[in-house]
Design a protein around this motif. Structure first.
Motif: not given
Length: 337
Positions: A87-92, A113-119, A139-148, A157-162
């Protein structure tokens, strides 16, 4: 005679080899086997190392191509805590829900969050340490948007919107310039969610504050409920609204919302109202289109607490009614859904 000569000749040229100890032979074989084993292992290790380095290089520098028009809001995160693998090339797409307490943001987030592609990772800045200064916020924002950032809402790992939920009183209004610039650089989109009827919001705030101490549900405080019985129990309390400060409070809330919209007007955004979401399901489709995820039916287990006309939920209704009649907020007195 000749036979004796031949016999003597054979004996004279015969060479007797010294006997070799079996222990020495075994040691020689062991040494040879050890050398061969070490050689083979070294070759294997080199191959594994080269494959690992190749994987790391792909992980750190994904060569992803997108044909989307607005590519500035399409991302290919590289988490430090896991590998997105295939999923590395799946856009987020990155988003933030900007709202105020008791404005329907909790309900709206469960729908997303009931959407399978949204976190959507909840109200992460309710923790004061995370908003102590602009550095801790970034620092907190980076952690969220880096998916960490991991919560119960985190998908795979295939979330499309975070994204997450950010209340106006949780540092968002303290550093508007720095945060707006961060949104611009990281390509973060904003979903503004507010209530049109600020009087209903006030009732919800007062009732929730009361229950945080009274704990009407068997000694447990709940800001959101999932059964009709729980909703009826919480709505049984009728708050007393301060009619003297009512108008100034409503004006202050309006001003806060207006300032938020002004601070982040350059951020790509959509403005939603709780009442519209309740009455018109197409507004949820607008939200999904805004996030660039496939349309699907969204659902939530949360039950609305204060239903029906406001006169059923305010203890000093006559006083409140008199205060707002003839003002710009008179429409708040009517049933709006």
């Amino acid at each position: 005679m000749s036979e004796d000569i031949c016999s003597d000749s054979k004996d004279s040229f015969a060479v007797k080899l010294p006997k070799t100890s079996p222990l020495i032979l075994r040691l020689i074989v062991l040494v040879i086997a050890t050398v061969c084993g070490v050689y083979i292992c070294s070759i294997c290790l080199k191959q594994i190392s080269s494959q690992t380095m190749s994987m790391i290089e792909v992980f750190e520098r994904p060569n992803c191509v997108t044909n989307l028009v607005d590519s500035s809001y399409v991302h290919f995160p590289q988490p430090k805590t896991f590998n997105r693998a295939e999923c590395g090339c799946n856009p987020v797409r990155f988003f933030v829900i900007i709202s105020m307490q008791r404005s329907g943001s909790g309900w709206f987030e469960t729908l997303l969050n009931s959407h399978v592609n949204v976190s959507s990772n909840g109200e992460i800045f309710s923790n004061k340490d995370r908003r102590a200064n602009i550095s801790s916020i970034i620092q907190t924002l980076d952690k969220v948007y880096d998916l960490d950032w991991f919560t119960s809402a985190s998908k795979n790992e295939c979330s499309a919107a975070v994204g997450f939920k950010w209340m106006l009183n949780q540092g968002l209004m303290d550093y508007p310039n720095e945060i707006a610039e961060y949104f611009r650089k990281r390509g973060v989109s904003a979903i503004f969610l507010f209530r049109r009827n600020l009087l209903r919001r006030m009732v919800s705030v007062l009732a929730n504050s009361f229950d945080s101490h009274a704990k009407l549900l068997n000694g447990t405080h709940k800001s959101h409920v999932h059964t009709l019985e729980e909703a009826e129990t919480l709505s049984s309390y009728k708050p007393l609204v301060n009619s003297t400060s009512l108008l100034p409070t409503l004006k202050e809330t309006e001003l806060t919302i207006a300032n938020a919209l002004a601070y982040y007007n350059t951020t790509r955004h959509i403005i939603l109202f709780y009442e519209d979401l309740v009455k018109n399901e197409t507004k949820l489709l607008d939200a999904q289109d805004f996030l660039g995820v496939p349309r699907t039916r969204l659902s939530s287990r949360q039950i609305k607490i204060h239903k029906g006309p406001l006169c059923d939920h305010i203890k000093n209704w006559d006083e409140v009614n008199k205060t707002l009649r003839g003002t710009a907020y008179e429409s708040f007195l009517e049933a709006d859904y």
